[in-house]
Design a protein around this motif. Structure first.
Motif, short mmCIF file in Angstrom:
data_model
loop_
_atom_site.label_atom_id
_atom_site.label_comp_id
_atom_site.label_asym_id
_atom_site.label_seq_id
_atom_site.Cartn_x
_atom_site.Cartn_y
_atom_site.Cartn_z
N GLY A 159 64.31 -16.35 -77.64
CA GLY A 159 63.28 -15.39 -77.26
C GLY A 159 61.92 -15.81 -77.76
N GLU A 222 61.95 -16.08 -72.30
CA GLU A 222 63.38 -16.18 -72.56
C GLU A 222 63.94 -17.48 -71.99
OE1 GLU A 222 65.41 -12.83 -70.96
OE2 GLU A 222 64.61 -11.42 -72.43
N GLN A 245 75.32 -19.82 -85.22
CA GLN A 245 74.12 -18.97 -85.32
C GLN A 245 73.27 -19.40 -86.52
OE1 GLN A 245 72.81 -16.07 -83.61
NE2 GLN A 245 71.13 -16.34 -85.06
N ARG A 249 69.57 -21.27 -86.14
CA ARG A 249 68.42 -20.57 -86.72
C ARG A 249 67.64 -21.50 -87.65
NH1 ARG A 249 64.85 -17.39 -85.25
NH2 ARG A 249 64.01 -19.49 -85.48
N GLU A 254 60.59 -21.02 -86.08
CA GLU A 254 60.62 -19.63 -86.52
C GLU A 254 59.87 -18.69 -85.57
OE1 GLU A 254 59.15 -19.42 -90.47
OE2 GLU A 254 60.85 -20.49 -91.36
N ASP A 255 59.04 -19.24 -84.68
CA ASP A 255 58.33 -18.42 -83.70
C ASP A 255 59.28 -17.87 -82.63
OD1 ASP A 255 55.93 -18.84 -84.98
OD2 ASP A 255 55.37 -20.54 -83.71
N THR A 257 63.10 -16.28 -81.46
CA THR A 257 64.34 -15.64 -81.90
C THR A 257 65.53 -16.45 -81.37
OG1 THR A 257 64.46 -14.19 -79.96
CG2 THR A 257 63.26 -13.37 -81.89
N ALA A 259 69.79 -16.10 -80.81
CA ALA A 259 71.00 -15.28 -80.85
C ALA A 259 72.13 -16.02 -80.17
CB ALA A 259 70.75 -13.93 -80.15
#
Length: 357
Positions: A159, A222, A245, A249, A254-255, A257, A259
């Motif tokens: 995201g 997205e 996950q 991550r 870090e900008d 998201t 999932a």
């Protein structure tokens, strides 16, 4: 009534089973009842029949469904061709031949045919059988297969922040984040994956589909990757998705998201399994003429049964040959002699397991 596995196989290949197994299941029911067997259908659509009683209990299993599209029956002097001929109606014909020929003197023989192997394995997931061994019919080239990778499927959702494409600095491009996500998939096993399995080798983690973006003049907010995981023991699906996950991550900006989500399904994922090659169910087939124990190249419902009892995969036909795909392919076929030989091997193996000396 005498049972000819090749005559049955011709009828079975002509019987549609890509969208529904109703006709196929009725064909098997009628065949068994015509040979004096008692058949029952459970709430999950599994076809079940039993011979004998007590212990040990050996289960013969394969599936009734086939993948689309349907390909019509063709017969040559040496082969039966058409959809399902090797996956898995050829193995089914051999299993039925062995089931009908075997009269247990000690123990119990169970036939368990499942309706939904090619999709979500709803039938197999509902089976709870207290057994001492399972023989699962699949195209193994008459080898005894004692291990197979599992298969998990999921998606990686990235995201970002949508913006006008004329001012890309004002947004966060989710598609651009795919390069880090794919690199993360490639590095996952080196950092977090299970050790290389002695029979199955290393697991694989492959991006198979990608989507993203909303308009040609907009920074995409997205992006989604579909992933295919071919697992090896002792990896389990919940732990894998949780670990992936955490890993992604750590490598994606870090900008964005991140999932990781397992694919939605009614049943557990098929996980990798291994049966001891010295297990009685394996050794009985080898002694009857099957090939030496090896791995199987595809995930199967044997994964469910292996948690209950020693489980092997066996049958006529092959997944692929020197010319390319066979099972699920346009040129699917099974050798006639291999179907008859598989039935004979199964019968002799069952005699070792269920007929007292």
């Amino acid at each position: 009534m005498s049972f000819d596995p090749i005559e049955f196989l011709e009828t079975a290949v002509e019987t549609p089973s890509t969208e529904s197994v109703t006709e196929m299941r009725e064909l098997v029911r009628e065949t068994l009842e015509a040979n004096g067997e008692t058949v029952r259908i459970d709430d999950a659509g599994n076809l079940l029949a039993d011979k004998g009683s007590g212990e040990p209990r050996i289960v013969l299993n394969t599936h009734l469904d086939t993948v689309p599209p349907h390909h019509p029956l063709e017969r040559t002097e040496t082969e039966i061709r058409g959809r399902g001929s090797c996956d898995a109606k050829g193995p089914l014909a051999a299993i039925l031949a062995a089931f009908l020929r075997t009269e247990p003197e000690t123990g119990r023989l169970t036939l368990a045919l499942t309706p939904d192997e090619e999709r979500e394995s709803t039938g197999a997931a509902a089976l709870e059988l207290d057994a001492d061994g399972f023989i699962v019919g699949e195209p193994t080239g008459l080898d005894v297969c004692v291990a197979a990778r599992g298969r998990f499927q999921g998606t990686v959702h990235l995201g970002g922040r949508g913006a006008h494409a004329a001012t890309p600095e004002s947004g966060v491009n989710a598609i651009s984040g795919l390069k880090d996500a794919i690199a993360g998939l490639e590095s996952y096993d080196d950092e977090h994956g299970p050790a290389t399995h002695p029979r199955l080798g290393a697991p694989t983690l492959t991006p198979t589909l990608v989507s993203g973006g909303e308009a040609t003049n907009r920074i995409p907010s997205e992006a989604t990757l579909t992933i295919d995981r071919r697992s090896v023991p002792p990896e389990r699906a919940p732990e894998f998705f949780e670990s992936l996950q955490t890993h992604l991550r750590s490598v994606v900006s870090e900008d964005l998201t991140v999932a990781v989500q397992p694919a939605e399904r009614e049943t557990p994922f098929l996980e990798g399994f291994e049966t001891d090659a010295d297990a009685a169910v394996s050794q009985a087939l080898v002694a009857a003429g099957a090939g030496e124990p090896r791995t199987f190249g595809a995930a199967t419902e044997a994964a469910y049964f292996a948690s209950m009892a020693p489980t092997v995969v066996f049958g006529p036909g092959v997944l692929a040959d020197e010319q390319g795909p066979v099972a699920h392919g346009e040129r699917e076929y099974v050798p006639i002699d291999a179907v008859r030989q598989a039935g004979a091997i199964l019968t002799d193996g069952l005699e070792t397991l269920l007929v007292a000396e």
